[in-house]
Design a protein around this motif. Structure first.
Motif, PDB file in Angstrom:
ATOM      1  N   PHE A 238       0.866  -1.180   0.000  1.00  0.00           N
ATOM      2  CA  PHE A 238       0.000   0.000   0.000  1.00  0.00           C
ATOM      3  C   PHE A 238       0.902   1.229   0.000  1.00  0.00           C
ATOM      4  O   PHE A 238       1.727   1.397   0.904  1.00  0.00           O
ATOM      5  CB  PHE A 238      -0.910   0.007   1.234  1.00  0.00           C
ATOM      6  N   GLN A 239       0.743   2.084  -1.028  1.00  0.00           N
ATOM      7  CA  GLN A 239       1.615   3.251  -1.166  1.00  0.00           C
ATOM      8  C   GLN A 239       0.786   4.510  -1.386  1.00  0.00           C
ATOM      9  O   GLN A 239      -0.248   4.485  -2.046  1.00  0.00           O
ATOM     10  CB  GLN A 239       2.571   3.079  -2.349  1.00  0.00           C
ATOM     11  N   VAL A 240       1.303   5.626  -0.838  1.00  0.00           N
ATOM     12  CA  VAL A 240       0.719   6.948  -1.083  1.00  0.00           C
ATOM     13  C   VAL A 240       1.856   7.877  -1.490  1.00  0.00           C
ATOM     14  O   VAL A 240       2.871   7.974  -0.787  1.00  0.00           O
ATOM     15  CB  VAL A 240       0.008   7.506   0.170  1.00  0.00           C
ATOM     16  N   LEU A 241       1.682   8.540  -2.628  1.00  0.00           N
ATOM     17  CA  LEU A 241       2.665   9.501  -3.119  1.00  0.00           C
ATOM     18  C   LEU A 241       2.013  10.869  -3.237  1.00  0.00           C
ATOM     19  O   LEU A 241       0.886  10.993  -3.717  1.00  0.00           O
ATOM     20  CB  LEU A 241       3.209   9.090  -4.489  1.00  0.00           C
ATOM     21  N   GLU A 242       2.752  11.908  -2.800  1.00  0.00           N
ATOM     22  CA  GLU A 242       2.345  13.293  -3.041  1.00  0.00           C
ATOM     23  C   GLU A 242       3.465  13.922  -3.852  1.00  0.00           C
ATOM     24  O   GLU A 242       4.546  14.181  -3.323  1.00  0.00           O
ATOM     25  CB  GLU A 242       2.115  14.036  -1.730  1.00  0.00           C
ATOM     26  N   GLY A 243       3.205  14.143  -5.142  1.00  0.00           N
ATOM     27  CA  GLY A 243       4.296  14.512  -6.028  1.00  0.00           C
ATOM     28  C   GLY A 243       5.251  13.336  -6.115  1.00  0.00           C
ATOM     29  O   GLY A 243       4.864  12.219  -6.448  1.00  0.00           O
ATOM     30  N   THR A 244       6.501  13.579  -5.792  1.00  0.00           N
ATOM     31  CA  THR A 244       7.482  12.485  -5.762  1.00  0.00           C
ATOM     32  C   THR A 244       7.794  12.042  -4.339  1.00  0.00           C
ATOM     33  O   THR A 244       8.631  11.159  -4.136  1.00  0.00           O
ATOM     34  CB  THR A 244       8.789  12.924  -6.450  1.00  0.00           C
ATOM     35  N   GLU A 245       7.122  12.662  -3.361  1.00  0.00           N
ATOM     36  CA  GLU A 245       7.354  12.324  -1.958  1.00  0.00           C
ATOM     37  C   GLU A 245       6.523  11.110  -1.559  1.00  0.00           C
ATOM     38  O   GLU A 245       5.321  11.062  -1.808  1.00  0.00           O
ATOM     39  CB  GLU A 245       7.003  13.509  -1.056  1.00  0.00           C
ATOM     40  N   VAL A 246       7.176  10.127  -0.930  1.00  0.00           N
ATOM     41  CA  VAL A 246       6.494   8.929  -0.450  1.00  0.00           C
ATOM     42  C   VAL A 246       5.929   9.197   0.936  1.00  0.00           C
ATOM     43  O   VAL A 246       6.672   9.434   1.882  1.00  0.00           O
ATOM     44  CB  VAL A 246       7.454   7.722  -0.405  1.00  0.00           C
ATOM     45  N   ARG A 313      -0.628  -4.362  -5.629  1.00  0.00           N
ATOM     46  CA  ARG A 313      -0.165  -3.013  -5.284  1.00  0.00           C
ATOM     47  C   ARG A 313      -1.324  -2.033  -5.314  1.00  0.00           C
ATOM     48  O   ARG A 313      -2.071  -1.967  -6.288  1.00  0.00           O
ATOM     49  CB  ARG A 313       0.909  -2.556  -6.274  1.00  0.00           C
ATOM     50  N   VAL A 314      -1.474  -1.283  -4.233  1.00  0.00           N
ATOM     51  CA  VAL A 314      -2.442  -0.195  -4.160  1.00  0.00           C
ATOM     52  C   VAL A 314      -1.652   1.104  -4.093  1.00  0.00           C
ATOM     53  O   VAL A 314      -0.831   1.291  -3.192  1.00  0.00           O
ATOM     54  CB  VAL A 314      -3.356  -0.332  -2.918  1.00  0.00           C
ATOM     55  N   LEU A 315      -1.886   1.985  -5.051  1.00  0.00           N
ATOM     56  CA  LEU A 315      -1.152   3.254  -5.123  1.00  0.00           C
ATOM     57  C   LEU A 315      -2.140   4.411  -5.191  1.00  0.00           C
ATOM     58  O   LEU A 315      -3.016   4.442  -6.054  1.00  0.00           O
ATOM     59  CB  LEU A 315      -0.250   3.275  -6.365  1.00  0.00           C
ATOM     60  N   ILE A 316      -1.983   5.364  -4.265  1.00  0.00           N
ATOM     61  CA  ILE A 316      -2.746   6.605  -4.296  1.00  0.00           C
ATOM     62  C   ILE A 316      -1.771   7.731  -4.587  1.00  0.00           C
ATOM     63  O   ILE A 316      -0.789   7.912  -3.852  1.00  0.00           O
ATOM     64  CB  ILE A 316      -3.471   6.853  -2.959  1.00  0.00           C
ATOM     65  N   ASP A 317      -2.014   8.468  -5.672  1.00  0.00           N
ATOM     66  CA  ASP A 317      -1.133   9.587  -5.999  1.00  0.00           C
ATOM     67  C   ASP A 317      -1.977  10.785  -6.420  1.00  0.00           C
ATOM     68  O   ASP A 317      -3.196  10.792  -6.251  1.00  0.00           O
ATOM     69  CB  ASP A 317      -0.116   9.202  -7.074  1.00  0.00           C
ATOM     70  N   GLU A 319      -2.858  11.800  -9.260  1.00  0.00           N
ATOM     71  CA  GLU A 319      -3.766  11.557 -10.375  1.00  0.00           C
ATOM     72  C   GLU A 319      -4.973  10.716  -9.967  1.00  0.00           C
ATOM     73  O   GLU A 319      -6.052  10.848 -10.543  1.00  0.00           O
ATOM     74  CB  GLU A 319      -3.036  10.854 -11.531  1.00  0.00           C
ATOM     75  N   GLY A 320      -4.790   9.807  -9.006  1.00  0.00           N
ATOM     76  CA  GLY A 320      -5.910   8.959  -8.626  1.00  0.00           C
ATOM     77  C   GLY A 320      -5.471   7.707  -7.899  1.00  0.00           C
ATOM     78  O   GLY A 320      -4.414   7.669  -7.259  1.00  0.00           O
ATOM     79  N   LEU A 321      -6.273   6.666  -8.033  1.00  0.00           N
ATOM     80  CA  LEU A 321      -6.075   5.396  -7.343  1.00  0.00           C
ATOM     81  C   LEU A 321      -5.781   4.307  -8.366  1.00  0.00           C
ATOM     82  O   LEU A 321      -6.521   4.152  -9.340  1.00  0.00           O
ATOM     83  CB  LEU A 321      -7.339   5.034  -6.555  1.00  0.00           C
ATOM     84  N   THR A 322      -4.703   3.562  -8.142  1.00  0.00           N
ATOM     85  CA  THR A 322      -4.338   2.456  -9.026  1.00  0.00           C
ATOM     86  C   THR A 322      -4.229   1.179  -8.208  1.00  0.00           C
ATOM     87  O   THR A 322      -3.575   1.165  -7.166  1.00  0.00           O
ATOM     88  CB  THR A 322      -2.990   2.718  -9.730  1.00  0.00           C
ATOM     89  N   ILE A 323      -4.878   0.108  -8.674  1.00  0.00           N
ATOM     90  CA  ILE A 323      -4.759  -1.206  -8.037  1.00  0.00           C
ATOM     91  C   ILE A 323      -4.322  -2.192  -9.113  1.00  0.00           C
ATOM     92  O   ILE A 323      -4.964  -2.306 -10.163  1.00  0.00           O
ATOM     93  CB  ILE A 323      -6.096  -1.660  -7.413  1.00  0.00           C
ATOM     94  N   SER A 324      -3.219  -2.892  -8.859  1.00  0.00           N
ATOM     95  CA  SER A 324      -2.687  -3.832  -9.848  1.00  0.00           C
ATOM     96  C   SER A 324      -2.387  -5.165  -9.185  1.00  0.00           C
ATOM     97  O   SER A 324      -2.128  -5.231  -7.978  1.00  0.00           O
ATOM     98  CB  SER A 324      -1.421  -3.277 -10.500  1.00  0.00           C
TER      99      SER A 324
END
Length: 562
Positions: A238-246, A313-317, A319-324
């Motif tokens: 589970f990941q959250v990115l703001e810009g390039t900051e993790v 992988r769950v990614l929130i950035d 642009e939106g939410l990506t689940i792969s």
């Protein structure tokens, strides 16, 4: 007799060129057939160089029947290829005087194909984009069989596991989830003791008189050390990115029940809500629909390939939410038919347990819920376009809800006393974005038949949400004047419905000039989607104005530019 047919310009995953100047070895030919059959199927062009230049086949390979028999006798199970002789020019075009080339069509197999001496191969693309045949390793055999629906890996017993590998805490969690999901879960499971509940959910099976955990059992409720030992490929991130900051980067190697619940909790701080008025009440709308997130997450765990390395992988950035998840779509499922294909998956045992527990959609239509989460709010549709043969990726964009669209949906559902169907929501969404569409346009977006699409949109016409324009054969549709008025965009409705009528004379005259100064009534019907009478009326106006003159009678009647 040789056939006249053009060949592709270059090789691909399902196309192979083989030179036969020095007589291609039978082993190499059979290996290529096996690799193609174990991948997507395809065509071998024997007698063509790697650069696509036809140079002809060796005399020993000129027997169509003999070549097919060779392949069948050297493969297990036998592969039935279809061979045909082609005649081609030097640039690969059909030519009656050209060199002879053998086209060998290889079907995609529904089983694992091997050579009679035990060699198993598959196709893949190299870094430069050219194809090659490589060995198929044992774990890839499991992946291949589960993809084509011939194997359910999640039902396998784990011989190096035992009943003590179940976590007491996770079994309690399972019962808690069942109790909370009274409407979705199978409540009869709560009345069973643990061993019977595990058996009913196929989390254990009997091997040599001993109860043994299955892959499903250890995945759902195994101890972390048992998961690490028996199912090391089951991890998630589970990941959250703001810009390039993790901001968040957490790995999960725990049971799925814990992981799914924890990830749902972790979404909340990064899922802000907006409020809007719905009649006398205020309604909170989160950035990402929670039910859609749950279904996408459960689908990722339930349909992933557990024989392959990789993590969900769950990614929130921004642009939106990506689940792969590792593992592409199973046989028969594509991006285009996601909403219409008969529900079936890679891990039926695991998905069956998740449904009975209440975490997955009972009907197997979880993807419908993912789409509904966006459709109800008038947001962009979920995007699966980044999916490949090795992974499924869904992206849900950040977007403010369309409050007027939501109000329309809510008011219609209150009026009808039932929710709108997914197809109806898709039609309304398409008309909102593209303004005016025909049945053919809508059919391509709904991936449904003409009759189903027409029935859906005509029901919306009866409900007053959509208006039809034109006659039956050339009918087009747009959102109704009522919908535009409610949104304060009446001018848009007038523009969409009337601007074409204003331009009818201009368009008819333009068509006539492009056709050498002549036009017939049927041309106008097809150009403007009008009935016979409407087309005649428009042409008569132009005759009265002196722009056109009528000439001829019967079938030869037409209108000429003055």
């Amino acid at each position: 007799m040789a056939a006249l047919r053009e060949i592709p310009k270059s090789e691909d995953l399902d196309c192979e060129f083989k030179s036969d100047l020095k007589k291609l070895s039978d082993n190499e030919l059979v290996d290529t057939v096996i690799a193609l059959s174990n991948t997507k199927g395809g065509v071998i062009y024997l007698g063509v160089e790697d650069d696509g230049k036809p140079t002809g086949i060796h005399k020993d390979h000129a027997d169509v029947v003999g070549l097919s028999a060779l392949v069948s006798n050297r493969t297990m199970p036998p592969v039935s290829v279809r061979a045909a002789m082609l005649q081609l020019s030097a640039d690969g075009l059909p030519d009656e005087n050209g060199v002879k080339v053998m086209s060998i069509e290889v079907p995609r197999s529904i089983a694992i194909v091997a050579s009679t001496d035990g060699k198993i191969l598959r196709r893949r693309l190299k870094a430069d984009g050219t194809p090659e045949s490589v060995p198929m390793y044992p774990y890839e055999i499991i992946t291949r069989l589960s993809t084509i629906g011939q194997l359910d890996y999640s039902s396998f017993p784990l011989p190096n596991a035992n009943i003590d590998d179940f976590s007491r805490e996770e079994l309690t969690r399972l019962r808690d989830i069942l109790f909370r999901n009274r409407n979705n879960g199978d409540q009869s499971l709560l009345e069973l003791p643990d061993d019977e509940m595990l058996s009913a959910l196929r989390m254990i099976t009997v091997v040599d008189g001993r109860a043994v955990p299955t892959v499903t059992g250890i995945l759902l409720a195994g101890k972390p050390e048992a998961i690490s030992r028996c199912m090391p490929t089951s991890g998630a991130t589970f990941q959250v990115l703001e810009g390039t900051e993790v901001r968040v980067n957490q790995d999960f190697d725990q049971p799925l029940l814990y992981t799914i619940e924890k990830m749902r909790e972790m979404l909340d701080p990064w899922n802000p809500e907006r409020e809007y008025e719905a009649g006398l009440f205020r309604q909170s709308v989160p950035e990402f629909d929670r039910r859609a997130f749950r279904e996408a997450l459960v689908n990722a765990f339930g349909h992933r390939d557990y024989a392959a390395l990789g993590r969900v992988r769950v990614l929130i950035d921004d642009e939106g939410l990506t689940i792969s998840n590792p593992g592409g779509f199973v046989e028969g499922v594509t991006i285009d038919n996601l909403l219409t294909v008969e529900p079936h998956g890679r891990n039926e045992c695991l998905m069956g347990a998740l449904k009975r527990i209440g975490l997955a959609e009972k009907t197997g239509r979880g993807v419908d819920r993912i789409y509904e989460g966006s459709l109800y709010c008038g947001r962009p549709l979920p995007d699966y376009s980044a999916s490949t043969s090795a992974s499924v990726v869904v992206f849900i964009a950040r977007s403010a809800p369309d409050k007027l669209f939501m109000r329309m949906i809510n008011e219609e559902q209150e009026r009808a006393g039932r929710p709108l169907s997914l197809r109806a929501l898709l039609v309304l969404d398409a008309l909102k974005r593209q303004r005016r569409l025909t049945v053919a346009d809508l059919r391509s977006q709904l991936h449904a038949t003409d009759s189903v699409t027409r029935a859906t949109v005509e029901n919306l016409v009866e409900a007053g949400l959509v208006e039809g324009i034109g006659n039956t054969s050339n009918r087009s549709y747009m959102l109704s004047s009522k919908v535009y008025a409610r949104s304060g965009k009446s001018t848009d409705f007038v523009r969409q419905s009337d601007i074409d009528r204003v331009r009818y004379p201009e368009l008819i005259m333009k068509l006539a000039r492009q056709q050498g100064g002549k036009v017939i009534r049927r041309d106008v019907e097809e150009l403007l989607h009008l009935s016979e009478k409407q087309a005649y009326r428009e042409l008569s106006k132009l005759v009265d104005e002196g722009s056109l003159k009528s000439a001829g009678r019967g079938r030869g009647s037409h209108y000429s530019v003055v």
